[in-house]
Design a protein around this motif. Structure first.
Motif, PDB file in Angstrom:
ATOM      1  N   VAL A 119     -94.196 -23.010  21.985  1.00  0.00           N
ATOM      2  CA  VAL A 119     -95.003 -23.922  21.162  1.00  0.00           C
ATOM      3  C   VAL A 119     -96.163 -23.168  20.517  1.00  0.00           C
ATOM      4  N   ALA A 120     -96.839 -22.348  21.298  1.00  0.00           N
ATOM      5  CA  ALA A 120     -97.941 -21.563  20.745  1.00  0.00           C
ATOM      6  C   ALA A 120     -97.438 -20.619  19.666  1.00  0.00           C
ATOM      7  N   MET A 121     -96.280 -19.993  19.890  1.00  0.00           N
ATOM      8  CA  MET A 121     -95.695 -19.113  18.883  1.00  0.00           C
ATOM      9  C   MET A 121     -95.490 -19.851  17.569  1.00  0.00           C
ATOM     10  N   ALA A 122     -94.886 -21.016  17.658  1.00  0.00           N
ATOM     11  CA  ALA A 122     -94.580 -21.782  16.450  1.00  0.00           C
ATOM     12  C   ALA A 122     -95.856 -22.136  15.689  1.00  0.00           C
ATOM     13  N   LEU A 123     -96.881 -22.548  16.396  1.00  0.00           N
ATOM     14  CA  LEU A 123     -98.138 -22.935  15.736  1.00  0.00           C
ATOM     15  C   LEU A 123     -98.817 -21.725  15.097  1.00  0.00           C
ATOM     16  N   PHE A 124     -98.868 -20.620  15.813  1.00  0.00           N
ATOM     17  CA  PHE A 124     -99.467 -19.410  15.245  1.00  0.00           C
ATOM     18  C   PHE A 124     -98.680 -18.928  14.024  1.00  0.00           C
ATOM     19  N   ASP A 125     -97.340 -18.924  14.131  1.00  0.00           N
ATOM     20  CA  ASP A 125     -96.523 -18.452  13.019  1.00  0.00           C
ATOM     21  C   ASP A 125     -96.670 -19.352  11.797  1.00  0.00           C
ATOM     22  N   LEU A 126     -96.744 -20.659  12.020  1.00  0.00           N
ATOM     23  CA  LEU A 126     -96.930 -21.584  10.903  1.00  0.00           C
ATOM     24  C   LEU A 126     -98.262 -21.315  10.205  1.00  0.00           C
ATOM     25  N   GLY A 127     -99.331 -21.195  10.997  1.00  0.00           N
ATOM     26  CA  GLY A 127    -100.640 -20.917  10.420  1.00  0.00           C
ATOM     27  C   GLY A 127    -100.668 -19.596   9.681  1.00  0.00           C
ATOM     28  N   PHE A 128    -100.048 -18.579  10.263  1.00  0.00           N
ATOM     29  CA  PHE A 128    -100.011 -17.263   9.627  1.00  0.00           C
ATOM     30  C   PHE A 128     -99.278 -17.316   8.292  1.00  0.00           C
ATOM     31  N   THR A 129     -98.112 -17.954   8.271  1.00  0.00           N
ATOM     32  CA  THR A 129     -97.313 -17.997   7.041  1.00  0.00           C
ATOM     33  C   THR A 129     -98.037 -18.745   5.932  1.00  0.00           C
ATOM     34  N   LEU A 130     -98.619 -19.888   6.255  1.00  0.00           N
ATOM     35  CA  LEU A 130     -99.320 -20.673   5.235  1.00  0.00           C
ATOM     36  C   LEU A 130    -100.522 -19.902   4.686  1.00  0.00           C
ATOM     37  N   TRP A 131    -101.263 -19.254   5.568  1.00  0.00           N
ATOM     38  CA  TRP A 131    -102.437 -18.492   5.130  1.00  0.00           C
ATOM     39  C   TRP A 131    -101.999 -17.308   4.264  1.00  0.00           C
ATOM     40  N   LEU A 132    -100.937 -16.607   4.679  1.00  0.00           N
ATOM     41  CA  LEU A 132    -100.458 -15.472   3.907  1.00  0.00           C
ATOM     42  C   LEU A 132     -99.997 -15.913   2.521  1.00  0.00           C
ATOM     43  N   LEU A 133     -99.277 -17.021   2.451  1.00  0.00           N
ATOM     44  CA  LEU A 133     -98.835 -17.530   1.151  1.00  0.00           C
ATOM     45  C   LEU A 133    -100.033 -17.827   0.249  1.00  0.00           C
ATOM     46  N   ALA A 134    -101.043 -18.468   0.795  1.00  0.00           N
ATOM     47  CA  ALA A 134    -102.233 -18.785   0.004  1.00  0.00           C
ATOM     48  C   ALA A 134    -102.948 -17.505  -0.433  1.00  0.00           C
ATOM     49  N   ALA A 135    -103.021 -16.526   0.468  1.00  0.00           N
ATOM     50  CA  ALA A 135    -103.717 -15.274   0.151  1.00  0.00           C
ATOM     51  C   ALA A 135    -103.010 -14.506  -0.964  1.00  0.00           C
ATOM     52  N   LEU A 136    -101.686 -14.593  -1.015  1.00  0.00           N
ATOM     53  CA  LEU A 136    -100.937 -13.906  -2.064  1.00  0.00           C
ATOM     54  C   LEU A 136    -100.927 -14.697  -3.372  1.00  0.00           C
TER      55      LEU A 136
END
Length: 400
Positions: A119-136
């Motif tokens: 569960v923690a993996m999924a939440l961290f990965d979701l946050g990371f992906t969304l932030w990376l998309l916004a940053a790019l």
């Protein structure tokens, strides 16, 4: 030339947060050593020591750590750096960059606990992906460079593939782990092939002082793109294995032609060039092995590891070593001499992992162990040489 809109605070001694390649290449190298070291121990002594039923078993856990862990870190570091160059707009840096890296790291730490950390993996990965998309997306939007949306789209699809994996892990989608992992592999390959088309011919021409001009063909570029899109859809989502094999054969021919058009014997004297061409060659071999496996007893794992160990592993190490040199103010035409050895270790590991089990299947466990140790040695050497570069400021005093 684009004028970079960059904040240049100073003076400073610690540069890890200055530009995306720094924290993510460092984390990728550390993770490559740690997670493969753990995998080697698990494989040799006790696969059940890490509960991985929800992942789809230990091999699926292993695949997820390297595709959505290691490879995504390299992709993030490379693109945060490249988008800055393309657009002339500073990408995420400073404390915000460290938070983004922390999201990636949180997911990787959770992965070390197996199913209890899912569960923690999924939440961290979701946050990371969304932030990376916004940053790019932000600098691309600001400069209206719509052609770069294809790159951002692939990151979104990688995030969706990881989502498929988690849907399967949480019993919300039957076979989601397999769909997510294989989709992730082919999307990382597609990103490598796209970026490789942009930079490898340029690197070769510059690295050989213009003495050789790589051959590029627009029709071949379009054909390779269409074939790869069709292969990804058919191989992962449709039960048309013979069609996927035919598409793989077409991709082997198309990319083999491109590889031949970029090749010249002179590049084999330049480690930063031959590592990229050898990695590309492994991708061509992977497509060929996938095609042959459909009509022979050949193990499909041979193609998979040609893609992952040989193609993704060697290409990412080659790119990290070059990008880090250039963006720390060093001379890419005079790289550390040890790089040839490190690339040689990884190349040998790829050969051992792919060819060993095909030639002497009774020794498969030994081939796997040897390839794992060679991988660890190569990335440990990368860390030894490059960790100081990634942490310390540019040698020319600039911010970045």
């Amino acid at each position: 030339m684009l004028k970079l809109n960059i904040e240049e605070p100073g003076p400073y001694r610690f540069a890890l947060s200055h530009l995306g390649f720094r924290p993510f290449f460092l984390l990728a190298g550390l993770y490559a050593v740690l997670v493969v070291g753990l995998w080697t121990w698990l494989y040799q002594f006790d696969m059940a020591a890490l509960p991985t039923a929800a992942f789809g078993g230990p091999f699926a856990w292993h695949g997820h750590t390297l595709i959505f862990g290691y490879a995504m870190a390299v992709v993030a570091g490379f693109l945060l750096t490249a988008v800055r160059n393309w657009t002339g707009v500073q990408t995420t840096h400073g404390p915000a960059l460290l938070v983004l890296a922390g999201l990636w790291l949180g997911g990787r730490v959770a992965a070390l606990f197996g199913d209890p950390g899912l569960v923690a993996m999924a939440l961290f990965d979701l946050g990371f992906t969304l932030w990376l998309l916004a940053a790019l997306a932000r600098p691309v939007w600001q400069t209206r460079q719509w052609a770069q949306l294809a790159v951002i789209g692939k990151i979104a699809l990688l995030g969706a593939s990881n989502g498929l994996f988690y849907l399967g892990a949480f019993d919300l989608l039957d076979g989601g782990q397999r769909l997510g992992l294989y989709s992730g592999v082919y999307l990382v390959l597609s990103l490598i092939l796209m970026m490789g088309r942009r930079v490898i011919p340029f690197f070769i021409e510059r690295g050989l002082d213009g003495a050789f001009t790589p051959v590029n063909r627009d029709w071949l570029d379009r054909l390779a793109l269409v074939l790869l899109l069709a292969f990804w859809l058919v191989e992962v989502f449709l039960p048309w294995a013979p069609v996927a094999a035919g598409l793989a054969a077409g991709l082997a021919v198309a990319h083999g032609m491109r590889w031949a058009g970029w090749h010249t014997p002179a590049l084999w004297h330049k480690p930063l060039l031959w590592v990229l061409m050898m990695a590309y060659g492994w991708i061509v071999i992977g497509f060929a092995l996938r095609a042959v496996a459909e009509f022979t007893p050949l193990s499909p794992m041979a193609a998979l590891h040609a893609f992952t160990y040989g193609g993704i592993g060697m290409m990412t190490l080659g790119m990290m070593t070059r990008v880090a040199l250039g963006h720390t103010g060093r001379n890419v035409f005079d790289p550390p001499r040890v790089l040839g050895l490190l690339f040689g270790l990884l190349a040998t590991g790829a050969l051992v992992r792919v060819a060993g089990p095909l030639l002497w299947p009774a020794l498969t466990a030994s081939w796997m162990s040897a390839s794992q140790l060679l991988w660890i040695a190569a990335f440990a050497g990368f860390l030894w040489v490059y960790a100081p570069m990634l942490v310390k400021p540019r040698i020319d005093g600039r911010y970045g």
